[in-house]
Write an enzyme that holds these catalytic residues in place. Structure first.
Site, PDB file in Angstrom:
ATOM      1  N   LYS A 195       0.824  -1.213   0.000  1.00 46.02           N
ATOM      2  CA  LYS A 195       0.000   0.000   0.000  1.00 46.02           C
ATOM      3  C   LYS A 195       0.867   1.275   0.000  1.00 46.02           C
ATOM      4  O   LYS A 195       2.059   1.236   0.354  1.00 46.02           O
ATOM      5  CB  LYS A 195      -0.939  -0.035   1.204  1.00 46.02           C
ATOM      6  CG  LYS A 195      -2.061  -1.091   1.056  1.00 46.02           C
ATOM      7  CD  LYS A 195      -3.018  -1.035   2.248  1.00 46.02           C
ATOM      8  CE  LYS A 195      -4.262  -1.850   2.020  1.00 46.02           C
ATOM      9  NZ  LYS A 195      -5.208  -1.749   3.176  1.00 46.02           N
ATOM     10  N   PHE A 207     -15.866   4.716   5.573  1.00 51.77           N
ATOM     11  CA  PHE A 207     -14.478   5.030   5.220  1.00 51.77           C
ATOM     12  C   PHE A 207     -14.164   4.786   3.747  1.00 51.77           C
ATOM     13  O   PHE A 207     -13.028   4.927   3.312  1.00 51.77           O
ATOM     14  CB  PHE A 207     -13.508   4.226   6.106  1.00 51.77           C
ATOM     15  CG  PHE A 207     -13.729   2.724   6.067  1.00 51.77           C
ATOM     16  CD1 PHE A 207     -13.233   1.943   5.034  1.00 51.77           C
ATOM     17  CD2 PHE A 207     -14.445   2.098   7.073  1.00 51.77           C
ATOM     18  CE1 PHE A 207     -13.431   0.571   4.995  1.00 51.77           C
ATOM     19  CE2 PHE A 207     -14.657   0.717   7.050  1.00 51.77           C
ATOM     20  CZ  PHE A 207     -14.151  -0.039   6.009  1.00 51.77           C
ATOM     21  N   ARG A 248      -2.446 -14.264   5.151  1.00 51.06           N
ATOM     22  CA  ARG A 248      -3.226 -13.386   6.050  1.00 51.06           C
ATOM     23  C   ARG A 248      -2.668 -13.437   7.479  1.00 51.06           C
ATOM     24  O   ARG A 248      -2.651 -12.432   8.174  1.00 51.06           O
ATOM     25  CB  ARG A 248      -4.702 -13.790   6.054  1.00 51.06           C
ATOM     26  CG  ARG A 248      -5.474 -13.348   4.844  1.00 51.06           C
ATOM     27  CD  ARG A 248      -5.727 -11.856   4.787  1.00 51.06           C
ATOM     28  NE  ARG A 248      -6.625 -11.361   5.788  1.00 51.06           N
ATOM     29  CZ  ARG A 248      -7.366 -10.269   5.641  1.00 51.06           C
ATOM     30  NH1 ARG A 248      -7.320  -9.559   4.508  1.00 51.06           N
ATOM     31  NH2 ARG A 248      -8.129  -9.854   6.608  1.00 51.06           N
ATOM     32  N   THR A 250      -6.721  -6.301  10.406  1.00 54.01           N
ATOM     33  CA  THR A 250      -6.975  -5.074   9.639  1.00 54.01           C
ATOM     34  C   THR A 250      -6.565  -3.827  10.410  1.00 54.01           C
ATOM     35  O   THR A 250      -5.914  -2.928   9.864  1.00 54.01           O
ATOM     36  CB  THR A 250      -8.485  -4.988   9.314  1.00 54.01           C
ATOM     37  OG1 THR A 250      -8.884  -6.192   8.665  1.00 54.01           O
ATOM     38  CG2 THR A 250      -8.788  -3.793   8.437  1.00 54.01           C
ATOM     39  N   ARG A 277       1.460  -5.955   9.591  1.00 49.83           N
ATOM     40  CA  ARG A 277       0.682  -4.776  10.008  1.00 49.83           C
ATOM     41  C   ARG A 277       1.008  -4.377  11.448  1.00 49.83           C
ATOM     42  O   ARG A 277       1.049  -3.191  11.771  1.00 49.83           O
ATOM     43  CB  ARG A 277      -0.813  -5.056   9.845  1.00 49.83           C
ATOM     44  CG  ARG A 277      -1.251  -5.035   8.379  1.00 49.83           C
ATOM     45  CD  ARG A 277      -2.674  -5.517   8.218  1.00 49.83           C
ATOM     46  NE  ARG A 277      -3.204  -5.267   6.885  1.00 49.83           N
ATOM     47  CZ  ARG A 277      -4.377  -5.720   6.461  1.00 49.83           C
ATOM     48  NH1 ARG A 277      -5.131  -6.464   7.268  1.00 49.83           N
ATOM     49  NH2 ARG A 277      -4.792  -5.446   5.237  1.00 49.83           N
ATOM     50  N   ASN A 333      -2.290   0.492   6.925  1.00 48.77           N
ATOM     51  CA  ASN A 333      -1.943  -0.869   7.337  1.00 48.77           C
ATOM     52  C   ASN A 333      -1.050  -1.614   6.344  1.00 48.77           C
ATOM     53  O   ASN A 333      -1.023  -2.845   6.316  1.00 48.77           O
ATOM     54  CB  ASN A 333      -3.188  -1.658   7.744  1.00 48.77           C
ATOM     55  CG  ASN A 333      -4.197  -1.783   6.632  1.00 48.77           C
ATOM     56  OD1 ASN A 333      -3.933  -1.370   5.500  1.00 48.77           O
ATOM     57  ND2 ASN A 333      -5.342  -2.367   6.922  1.00 48.77           N
ATOM     58  N   HIS A 357      -2.184  -5.047   1.476  1.00 46.14           N
ATOM     59  CA  HIS A 357      -3.450  -5.754   1.247  1.00 46.14           C
ATOM     60  C   HIS A 357      -3.130  -7.213   0.969  1.00 46.14           C
ATOM     61  O   HIS A 357      -2.175  -7.516   0.262  1.00 46.14           O
ATOM     62  CB  HIS A 357      -4.189  -5.177   0.029  1.00 46.14           C
ATOM     63  CG  HIS A 357      -5.297  -6.059  -0.436  1.00 46.14           C
ATOM     64  ND1 HIS A 357      -6.553  -6.040   0.147  1.00 46.14           N
ATOM     65  CD2 HIS A 357      -5.352  -7.041  -1.373  1.00 46.14           C
ATOM     66  CE1 HIS A 357      -7.315  -6.954  -0.422  1.00 46.14           C
ATOM     67  NE2 HIS A 357      -6.607  -7.575  -1.356  1.00 46.14           N
TER      68      HIS A 357
HETATM   69  P1  IDP Z   1      -8.557  -6.293   5.181  1.00 46.87           P
HETATM   70  O1  IDP Z   1      -7.686  -5.354   4.383  1.00 46.87           O
HETATM   71  O2  IDP Z   1      -7.897  -6.735   6.447  1.00 46.87           O
HETATM   72  O3  IDP Z   1      -9.100  -7.437   4.365  1.00 46.87           O
HETATM   73  P2  IDP Z   1     -11.199  -5.081   4.972  1.00 46.87           P
HETATM   74  O4  IDP Z   1     -12.286  -5.154   5.989  1.00 46.87           O
HETATM   75  O5  IDP Z   1     -11.366  -5.874   3.715  1.00 46.87           O
HETATM   76  O6  IDP Z   1      -9.818  -5.451   5.697  1.00 46.87           O
HETATM   77  O7  IDP Z   1     -10.998  -3.541   4.621  1.00 46.87           O
HETATM   78  C1  IDP Z   1     -10.194  -3.146   3.537  1.00 46.87           C
HETATM   79  C2  IDP Z   1      -9.347  -1.962   3.943  1.00 46.87           C
HETATM   80  O8  IDP Z   1     -10.201  -0.884   4.334  1.00 46.87           O
HETATM   81  C3  IDP Z   1      -8.472  -2.183   5.187  1.00 46.87           C
HETATM   82  O9  IDP Z   1      -7.264  -2.846   4.921  1.00 46.87           O
HETATM   83  C4  IDP Z   1      -8.221  -0.748   5.617  1.00 46.87           C
HETATM   84  O10 IDP Z   1      -7.265  -0.114   4.766  1.00 46.87           O
HETATM   85  C5  IDP Z   1      -9.598  -0.123   5.355  1.00 46.87           C
HETATM   86  N1  IDP Z   1     -10.440  -0.195   6.564  1.00 46.87           N
HETATM   87  C6  IDP Z   1     -11.153  -1.259   7.008  1.00 46.87           C
HETATM   88  N2  IDP Z   1     -11.824  -0.967   8.140  1.00 46.87           N
HETATM   89  C7  IDP Z   1     -11.534   0.333   8.400  1.00 46.87           C
HETATM   90  C8  IDP Z   1     -11.926   1.225   9.452  1.00 46.87           C
HETATM   91  O11 IDP Z   1     -12.682   0.875  10.377  1.00 46.87           O
HETATM   92  N3  IDP Z   1     -11.422   2.494   9.395  1.00 46.87           N
HETATM   93  C9  IDP Z   1     -10.575   2.906   8.411  1.00 46.87           C
HETATM   94  N4  IDP Z   1     -10.179   2.102   7.413  1.00 46.87           N
HETATM   95  C10 IDP Z   1     -10.655   0.825   7.402  1.00 46.87           C
HETATM   96 MG    MG Z   2     -10.520  -7.581   2.835  1.00 51.05          MG
END
Ligand code: IDP
Ligand code: MG
Length: 151
Positions: free
Chosen positions: A11, A59, A94, A100, A111, A125, A128
């Site tokens: 990222k 977000f 993962r 996350t 992360r 974070n 991805h």
């Molecule tokens: P993941 O990346 O761990 O699979 P997802 O729920 O798929 O998590 O969310 C995708 C991306 O959206 C996260 O990696 C993060 O960058 C962002 N994100 C997810 N939840 C939040 C939040 O509560 N606040 C701000 N950004 C978030």
């Molecule tokens: Mg995801």
């Protein structure tokens, strides 16, 4: 047990902070095999398709800006996209990536080691990684052509 492919994106926060090498080092030590790697200019359309399942989240608009490098001054919206392959690669990667929310991520994970939450509340974070088999198949197809996967 199955041989799986999973999509990774380094990222823009990691790009800006020059963490790409450290992150790839962690991935290499996982034992999974790199089968795809390229710099991609992330269009608005690609970003929205990639995160389409999250379009109703509060977000979402900031997430699109984040992944396009708009918070980190990344030239041409570029991102390093990778595919790794191996036995149970989706869940294995993962685990290495961590939760996350970087504050909740185990400090041993990518992360947990390198992620942060900005004072504006943005999760930075670092990486991805596809969350499950359905996402992985869709995401690898979205980001890579068949002939760019060298297994
Ligand atoms: P993941 O990346 O761990 O699979 P997802 O729920 O798929 O998590 O969310 C995708 C991306 O959206 C996260 O990696 C993060 O960058 C962002 N994100 C997810 N939840 C939040 C939040 O509560 N606040 C701000 N950004 C978030
Ligand atoms: Mg995801």
């Amino acid at each position: 047990m199955a041989i799986e492919k999973t999509l990774l994106l380094i990222k823009p926060d990691a790009y800006r902070r020059r963490l790409t090498g450290l992150v790839i080092d962690r991935l290499e030590h996982s034992g999974f095999e790199m089968v795809g790697a390229k710099l991609v200019c992330v269009s608005e359309e690609l970003a929205r398709k990639h995160y389409e399942a999250l379009k109703d989240q509060p977000f979402f608009e900031n997430l699109i800006k984040y992944i396009r490098g708009e918070f980190h001054n990344v030239p041409n919206n570029k991102i390093l996209a990778l595919v790794y392959k191996g036995e149970d690669a989706i869940s294995g990667i993962r685990k290495l990536v961590g939760k996350t929310n970087p504050e909740e991520a185990d400090p041993e994970t990518i992360r947990g080691s390198f992620g942060r939450i900005t004072t504006a509340g943005q999760f930075e974070n670092v990486i991805h990684a596809s969350g499950n088999r359905e996402d992985a198949e869709r995401e690898v197809r979205l980001w890579f052509n068949d002939d760019e996967i060298i297994g």
